[in-house]
Design an enzyme around this catalytic site. Sequence first.
Site, PDB file in Angstrom:
ATOM      1  N   ASP A 143       0.834  -1.198   0.000  1.00 51.53           N
ATOM      2  CA  ASP A 143       0.000   0.000   0.000  1.00 51.53           C
ATOM      3  C   ASP A 143       0.866   1.244   0.000  1.00 51.53           C
ATOM      4  O   ASP A 143       1.941   1.273   0.595  1.00 51.53           O
ATOM      5  CB  ASP A 143      -0.940   0.013   1.210  1.00 51.53           C
ATOM      6  CG  ASP A 143      -0.213   0.127   2.532  1.00 51.53           C
ATOM      7  OD1 ASP A 143      -0.138   1.240   3.082  1.00 51.53           O
ATOM      8  OD2 ASP A 143       0.277  -0.904   3.034  1.00 51.53           O
ATOM      9  N   SER A 144       0.399   2.274  -0.698  1.00 52.23           N
ATOM     10  CA  SER A 144       1.041   3.584  -0.738  1.00 52.23           C
ATOM     11  C   SER A 144       2.486   3.445  -1.214  1.00 52.23           C
ATOM     12  O   SER A 144       2.732   2.913  -2.292  1.00 52.23           O
ATOM     13  CB  SER A 144       0.930   4.241   0.637  1.00 52.23           C
ATOM     14  OG  SER A 144       1.243   5.618   0.577  1.00 52.23           O
ATOM     15  N   ALA A 145       3.467   3.890  -0.427  1.00 50.33           N
ATOM     16  CA  ALA A 145       4.859   3.712  -0.834  1.00 50.33           C
ATOM     17  C   ALA A 145       5.179   2.239  -1.024  1.00 50.33           C
ATOM     18  O   ALA A 145       5.961   1.864  -1.907  1.00 50.33           O
ATOM     19  CB  ALA A 145       5.794   4.329   0.203  1.00 50.33           C
ATOM     20  N   PHE A 171      -2.417  -1.146  -3.377  1.00 52.97           N
ATOM     21  CA  PHE A 171      -3.411  -0.188  -2.900  1.00 52.97           C
ATOM     22  C   PHE A 171      -2.804   1.219  -2.965  1.00 52.97           C
ATOM     23  O   PHE A 171      -1.777   1.496  -2.329  1.00 52.97           O
ATOM     24  CB  PHE A 171      -3.796  -0.468  -1.444  1.00 52.97           C
ATOM     25  CG  PHE A 171      -4.364  -1.835  -1.171  1.00 52.97           C
ATOM     26  CD1 PHE A 171      -5.402  -2.351  -1.921  1.00 52.97           C
ATOM     27  CD2 PHE A 171      -3.868  -2.596  -0.121  1.00 52.97           C
ATOM     28  CE1 PHE A 171      -5.934  -3.609  -1.648  1.00 52.97           C
ATOM     29  CE2 PHE A 171      -4.391  -3.844   0.178  1.00 52.97           C
ATOM     30  CZ  PHE A 171      -5.422  -4.354  -0.597  1.00 52.97           C
ATOM     31  N   HIS A 269      -7.061   7.898   0.218  1.00 50.73           N
ATOM     32  CA  HIS A 269      -5.847   7.110   0.091  1.00 50.73           C
ATOM     33  C   HIS A 269      -5.912   5.861   0.973  1.00 50.73           C
ATOM     34  O   HIS A 269      -6.248   5.933   2.156  1.00 50.73           O
ATOM     35  CB  HIS A 269      -4.666   7.983   0.506  1.00 50.73           C
ATOM     36  CG  HIS A 269      -3.320   7.392   0.279  1.00 50.73           C
ATOM     37  ND1 HIS A 269      -2.820   7.125  -0.976  1.00 50.73           N
ATOM     38  CD2 HIS A 269      -2.350   7.024   1.157  1.00 50.73           C
ATOM     39  CE1 HIS A 269      -1.610   6.625  -0.860  1.00 50.73           C
ATOM     40  NE2 HIS A 269      -1.292   6.544   0.417  1.00 50.73           N
TER      41      HIS A 269
END
Length: 307
Positions: A143-145, A171, A269
């Site tokens: 997820d994210s980074a 994600f 996010h």
Amino acid sequence: MSREQRARIDAMLRRSGGDGPRSVEELRAGFRALMAGMIVPPGIRTRDEVLGDRRAVRVEPDDDPKAGTILYFHGGGNVFGSPETALCLTANLVVRTGFRAFSLDYRLAPEHPFPAAIDDALSAYRALLDGGEDPSAIAFAGDSAGGGLTVTACLAARDAGLPLPAAIMAFSPGLDHTRSGESMRTKEGIDPIFTRAAVRYTGSLYLAGRDPHHPLLSPAVLADLSGFPPMLLQVGTNELLLDDSTRLAARARDAGVDVILDVTADAPHVFQAYVGVLDEAGQALDRAAFFLGQHVRAVETARTPAP
């Protein structure tokens, strides 16, 4: 998505952001506090292990796991986060797929800037392969980074001549340190978590002076995705990073890669973390688990001799 659910989450995220710039330690503490409130499903067990030379949290079902491994990379802008902050996501994927997962505690900036996280991810993947794991039974997820790391680790694995995993699932991935996506402008103020200034600040800690125009820093605009495994990118429309996913999906399509771009309206996010609070979170996790199970099982079935 009910308006009431969305409004509650939006307000909570705006409150948790605080006012003004924060130190690295304040960012880390704030993220730990935010993620400690997420719901971790029952029916799992965890223990610490080592992959490569980094700690990883092994998450598996209480019942015997199915054949298949998820190598998970947590979010946090490459500056904060841990396997513990991502446990709600990892555990939900494990419960829904029946696979085991290894959530990697990769090194963080500013102490360890680019490419430390990618090196750790590649080392962990090598460790799985060296331990006898079939790459067709491994999926990268994050997820994210960490979602960005699913892509850059796959690029690094390909460049190192390693066989690639069966699938990539991300994600709200961060995939462009040039910050050139149109959503960086159009979603400013709509995104309840990020501002352009905040994203650039954490990004600068990871870059440590490096030019962001590099495939391992901005794969959404620069990477050659030829030969990549099937990909699922999930993202919400209320994200500064929306165009990181839309542009990577276009690059994947143009490279002949099977790709699903799964966009949820009015979602923030990594909205999947709000499972149990936001209806669309559980639905998105169900789709992610189906994707992972479908690709791992399909490859395994193809390897099974016919009777």
